[in-house]
Write an enzyme that holds these catalytic residues in place. Sequence first.
Site, PDB file in Angstrom:
ATOM      1  N   HIS A  65     -31.573  -4.154  -9.671  1.00  0.00           N
ATOM      2  CA  HIS A  65     -31.879  -2.728  -9.431  1.00  0.00           C
ATOM      3  C   HIS A  65     -32.364  -2.494  -7.996  1.00  0.00           C
ATOM      4  CE1 HIS A  65     -31.880  -2.353 -13.895  1.00  0.00           C
ATOM      5  NE2 HIS A  65     -32.532  -3.510 -13.827  1.00  0.00           N
ATOM      6  N   LYS A  88     -29.764   1.283  19.396  1.00  0.00           N
ATOM      7  CA  LYS A  88     -28.921   0.978  18.249  1.00  0.00           C
ATOM      8  C   LYS A  88     -28.050  -0.276  18.412  1.00  0.00           C
ATOM      9  CE  LYS A  88     -28.148   3.529  15.076  1.00  0.00           C
ATOM     10  NZ  LYS A  88     -27.915   4.846  14.621  1.00  0.00           N
ATOM     11  N   GLU A 114     -19.180  -1.816   8.048  1.00  0.00           N
ATOM     12  CA  GLU A 114     -18.965  -0.449   7.539  1.00  0.00           C
ATOM     13  C   GLU A 114     -17.474  -0.137   7.405  1.00  0.00           C
ATOM     14  OE1 GLU A 114     -22.004   2.538   9.274  1.00  0.00           O
ATOM     15  OE2 GLU A 114     -21.908   0.882  10.679  1.00  0.00           O
ATOM     16  N   TYR A 144      16.956   1.960 -10.793  1.00  0.00           N
ATOM     17  CA  TYR A 144      16.463   2.319  -9.467  1.00  0.00           C
ATOM     18  C   TYR A 144      16.410   3.831  -9.282  1.00  0.00           C
ATOM     19  CZ  TYR A 144      16.008   2.826  -4.451  1.00  0.00           C
ATOM     20  OH  TYR A 144      15.557   3.201  -3.202  1.00  0.00           O
ATOM     21  N   GLN A 172      11.362   3.757  -2.932  1.00  0.00           N
ATOM     22  CA  GLN A 172      11.254   3.466  -1.499  1.00  0.00           C
ATOM     23  C   GLN A 172       9.805   3.644  -1.023  1.00  0.00           C
ATOM     24  OE1 GLN A 172      14.518   4.429   1.314  1.00  0.00           O
ATOM     25  NE2 GLN A 172      13.141   5.989   2.098  1.00  0.00           N
ATOM     26  N   LYS A 191       6.965   0.575  -0.310  1.00  0.00           N
ATOM     27  CA  LYS A 191       6.747  -0.273   0.856  1.00  0.00           C
ATOM     28  C   LYS A 191       5.579   0.156   1.740  1.00  0.00           C
ATOM     29  CE  LYS A 191      11.262  -0.309   1.186  1.00  0.00           C
ATOM     30  NZ  LYS A 191      11.424  -0.211  -0.288  1.00  0.00           N
TER      31      LYS A 191
HETATM   32  N1  ARG Z   1      15.708   1.943   1.423  1.00  0.00           N
HETATM   33  C1  ARG Z   1      15.843   1.777   0.004  1.00  0.00           C
HETATM   34  C2  ARG Z   1      14.496   1.419  -0.616  1.00  0.00           C
HETATM   35  O1  ARG Z   1      13.641   1.058   0.108  1.00  0.00           O
HETATM   36  C3  ARG Z   1      16.821   0.711  -0.284  1.00  0.00           C
HETATM   37  C4  ARG Z   1      17.530   0.832  -1.567  1.00  0.00           C
HETATM   38  C5  ARG Z   1      18.425   1.991  -1.522  1.00  0.00           C
HETATM   39  N2  ARG Z   1      19.258   2.075  -2.637  1.00  0.00           N
HETATM   40  C6  ARG Z   1      19.918   3.193  -2.959  1.00  0.00           C
HETATM   41  N3  ARG Z   1      20.664   3.169  -3.980  1.00  0.00           N
HETATM   42  N4  ARG Z   1      19.790   4.272  -2.238  1.00  0.00           N
HETATM   43  O2  ARG Z   1      14.292   1.503  -1.779  1.00  0.00           O
END
Ligand code: ARG
Length: 456
Positions: free
Chosen positions: A156, A283, A290, A317, A322, A325
Site C-alpha cells: 500500500h 532539477k 517517464e 483476407y 493491412q 503492420k
Molecule cells: N498490402 C497488403 C497487406 O498488407 C498485401 C496483401 C494485398 N492483398 C490483396 N488481395 N489486396 O495486407
Amino acid sequence: MAKMWAGRTDGMTEQIADDFNSSIHFDSRMYRQDITGSMAHAAMLAAKSIITNEDADQLIAGLEQILHDLDSGALEFDMTCEDIHMFVEQVLTQRIGDVGKKLHTARSRNDQVALDIRMYLRSQIDEISQLVTDLIRAVTEKAEAYKASIMPGYTHLQRAQPITYGHHLMAYAMMLLRDRERLADCRKRMNLSPIGCCALAGTTYDTDRYLEAERLGFDGICRNSLDGVSDRDFCVELMSALSVLMMHLSRFSEEIILWSSWEFKFVELSDAYTTGSSIMPQKKNPDMAELVRGKTGRVYGDLMALLTTLKGLPLAYNKDMQEDKEAVFDAVDTVQMCLKVFTGMVATMTANEANMKRAAQKGFINATDLADYLVKKGMPFRSAYKISGSLVALCIRENTVLEELPLQTYQTYSDLFDADLYEHIDLVTCVEKRISEGGTSTASVAAQIEWVKTQI
Ligand code: ARG
C-alpha cells in the site's frame, strides 16, 4: 500508370485512392523477407517442375541482385507502387523481362504478406529477447552489488517489512524472465508457414509447401488455407506479450521516478540518463523512466487497435488486415527503444544505501518481528500481534521507536520480553532471518541471483 492488376478494371485509380490504398511506405521494411520468400518460392516451383530450372535460376539471380541493390542503396523504393510485393515484382520484371512474371505462379499476395510478416516478426522477437536478456543481466548485476543493502519493503506504499534492495531488484529479473518465455512461446506458434495457401483456397498446381517452409526456417505449415491467410493471432499474441513487458518496465519506471525524488532519495540516476529543466536550475528529471511509462500506453493502444480491426472480419483476407503492420511495427520499435534506454539507465543508476537504511529505521517496520518474538516464546500470534500493536501506539504517542523503548516498559506488556528482544528486532536480524526460499535474506537473494544466471 495502369496497375499490375489492370484487366477486370482499367486500373486507372484516382491519386487519392492510390495513396489511401498503398502500404509501401510502411511495408518496405519487410523487403528482405519478401525477397527471400520469393527465392524459396521460385526454387520450389522448379523442384516441382511448375517452371523450368532455367527460369528459376533467372528469377533467383534477379531477386538476389534486387536484395543486394536495396541493401547497398543502389536501388530505391518506388513509392508509387502499392506495396513491397508489387515493387519487387515490378523491378524484377523490368530487369529480367517476361520470366519475372512467372514468379507469382501458385501464390497470392495474401499468403505472401502473411509469410513476410511472420518472417519479419520472428527476427524481431529474437532481437527483443536478446535485449530483455541484456536488461536481466544489468538488473542482476545491480542486485548482486546491493544484495545486503537494507531498504523498506512496502505494501500500500506504506512501510511494511525490511527487505534488501537486491531482493527488490530481483523481483524485476523474475518478471523479465517470464517476458522472455512469453516471447519464445509466441514465436513457436508464429513459426508456421502460410505460403502456398494462395488467395484463400490453395492451388491446382502440385506445389510442395513443406519444401518451401523448410527452406525458410519454419517448423511446419498452416494446415488450413483460409486460416493461413486470415490469421493474425501471432501479431496479437506478440503485442500482448509486449504489453505485459511494457507493464513491467512501467512499474519499474514508476519506482525509479519515486526513488529518485527528494522525498525518497533512494537512487541517483546518472547524468547521462536525466535531463534538466529550462527554468528550474535545481532539477534533474527522470525523463527516460517517464517516457517508458508513457510509451506503455502506446503499446497497449497498438494491441487494442489490431484486436478491434480483426474482431468483425469475415474469412478470409480483407484489406482491413493491412492495418496490422503499422500497429505491430510501432509496438516492436517502441519496445526495442525502451529496452535499450532502460538497460543503460539501470546499469548506471546508483543506490543511496544510507538513505534506504534510514527510511527502513522509521515506520515500525519491525513490528511483525516483535510479534514473532513473543510467538517464539509461546504466545499465540493474535495476542502477540495485539501487544506489538499497542507498543507501536505507545511509541507514536511518545515519539520514539521500538528499538529505544526500555526493557521495563516492554515487561509491563508481557513478562516474556527479555533483553534479547533488541537483537531480535534489529533490521539486519529481521532481514537475515527471512531464510525461507525466495525470501529477503542475503543468502536467499544470492540463490535467486545464481538461479537467474543459469537461465540467461
Ligand atoms: N498490402 C497488403 C497487406 O498488407 C498485401 C496483401 C494485398 N492483398 C490483396 N488481395 N489486396 O495486407
